[in-house]
Write an enzyme that holds these catalytic residues in place. Sequence first.
Site, short mmCIF file in Angstrom:
data_model
loop_
_atom_site.label_atom_id
_atom_site.label_comp_id
_atom_site.label_asym_id
_atom_site.label_seq_id
_atom_site.Cartn_x
_atom_site.Cartn_y
_atom_site.Cartn_z
N ASP A 52 -7.60 -27.99 -19.98
CA ASP A 52 -6.21 -28.36 -19.71
C ASP A 52 -5.55 -27.27 -18.89
O ASP A 52 -5.29 -26.18 -19.39
CB ASP A 52 -5.47 -28.58 -21.04
N HIS A 243 -6.65 2.22 -5.61
CA HIS A 243 -6.98 2.37 -4.19
C HIS A 243 -8.14 1.43 -3.86
O HIS A 243 -9.09 1.30 -4.65
CB HIS A 243 -7.40 3.81 -3.88
N ARG A 314 -2.95 12.49 2.44
CA ARG A 314 -2.89 11.51 1.37
C ARG A 314 -1.48 10.97 1.11
O ARG A 314 -1.30 10.17 0.20
CB ARG A 314 -3.47 12.10 0.07
N ARG A 333 -3.98 2.68 -0.25
CA ARG A 333 -3.65 3.44 -1.45
C ARG A 333 -2.48 2.88 -2.26
O ARG A 333 -2.20 3.37 -3.35
CB ARG A 333 -3.34 4.88 -1.06
#
Length: 442
Positions: A52, A243, A314, A333
């Site tokens: 269902d 990431h 970064r 990231r």
Amino acid sequence: MSFSKEDILRIAKEENVRFIRLQFTDLLGTVKNVEIPVSQLEKALDNKMMFDGSSIEGYVRIEESDMYLYPDLDTWVIFPWVTEDRVARLICDVYMPDGTPFAGDPRGILKRCIKEASEMGYTAMNVGPEPEFFLFQTDEKGNPTTELNDQGGYFDLAPMDLGENCRREIVLTLEEMGFEIEASHHEVASGQHEIDFKYADAIKAADQIQTFKLVVKTVARQHGLHATFMPKPLFGMNGSGMHCHQSLFKGAENTFYDENDELGLSDTGRNYMAGLLKHARAFAAITNPTVNSYKRLVPGYEAPCYVAWSASNRSPMIRIPASRGLSTRIEVRNPDPAANPYLALAVMLKAGLDGIKRQLDLPAPIDRNIYIMSEEERIEEGIPSLPSDLKEALGELIRNPVITDALGEHALAHFYELKEIEWDIYRTQVHDWERNQYLTLY
């Protein structure tokens, strides 16, 4: 491994499997399952198991509720933590009674985007996900508390890292289930952990993320702990990301690699990355799908807030890891582990393919620390921000034809409705911070 119907029936008998969980994923990324006794296994393998769908988030209305589960035989695995009355699982695609794929099945949505890549000549989207998680203590009733399991930091050892025994057992369990584990370690925040497993094609990678979450939560509970993939469980500490390393292959060729390029990055890789940057603000609603997600995407906690790329830095949203040749890849990231992995990979692939189709130009890399740049400097450099909250992200999503096309009308309408409700509940709630800030001041 590949399995045939006969293989599965034989193994089930030899291993004394008594129950099988037919698993699938709802629109919000929650794993659902129908458990059947082994006597019904052959029926399930013949794609005749009905359920269902009207009670599943983002599926169908009650008047059209009958749906079928089609098991992917290659996802057969026996849960190693159940030794008596053994339990196995199969991950399923969802189909309508007329034999057509259900338009709102997240796994099917990813398959549609992979088919588009295939029509462009790409044989595989390889993905290496890095989902992070926290371990919290539980109370005497087994309910989660906000007490962390340890005060360790990045790469710490015991006794600072009190989660290493639990983490080690998670690794062993995953290996028993066919994962190739590359590394496991304590993350930056207290009580935070990461276990990295080998890349795989997009469907298998999304399946593995769902299996990984189940294993982590199950093993943690056996250790009297609660594992959470909530993006930002505690104020003032790093949140949990997921990431996603990704690349496109044509046969044995990594199309993102060019040995003659200064960065070793091909025009295809650059176009793909340009597509990701172009559509990042729109697909954030999928890769960062909760109110809490945007409390991770703030400066100062190693999470990306800005739509930019770099070969090493970064602080931007996209980084190019140092490996080259077959290992050349793009690391996105901003996604977090609350995301539905099928939908997250689908929208990122769709964005990248749009960049390739339109040969979008890649902006210059940002090799400075964006976190310490002023707003004027960011504007001068042409660096947009990711959405600051879920409401803003939903607005970007609904206005973007490429990302809405990736989801399809059914999934888009239901996802948008569910998230609008989530935002409205959050917006109208009175929080402890407000009481602490205003109750005596006014």
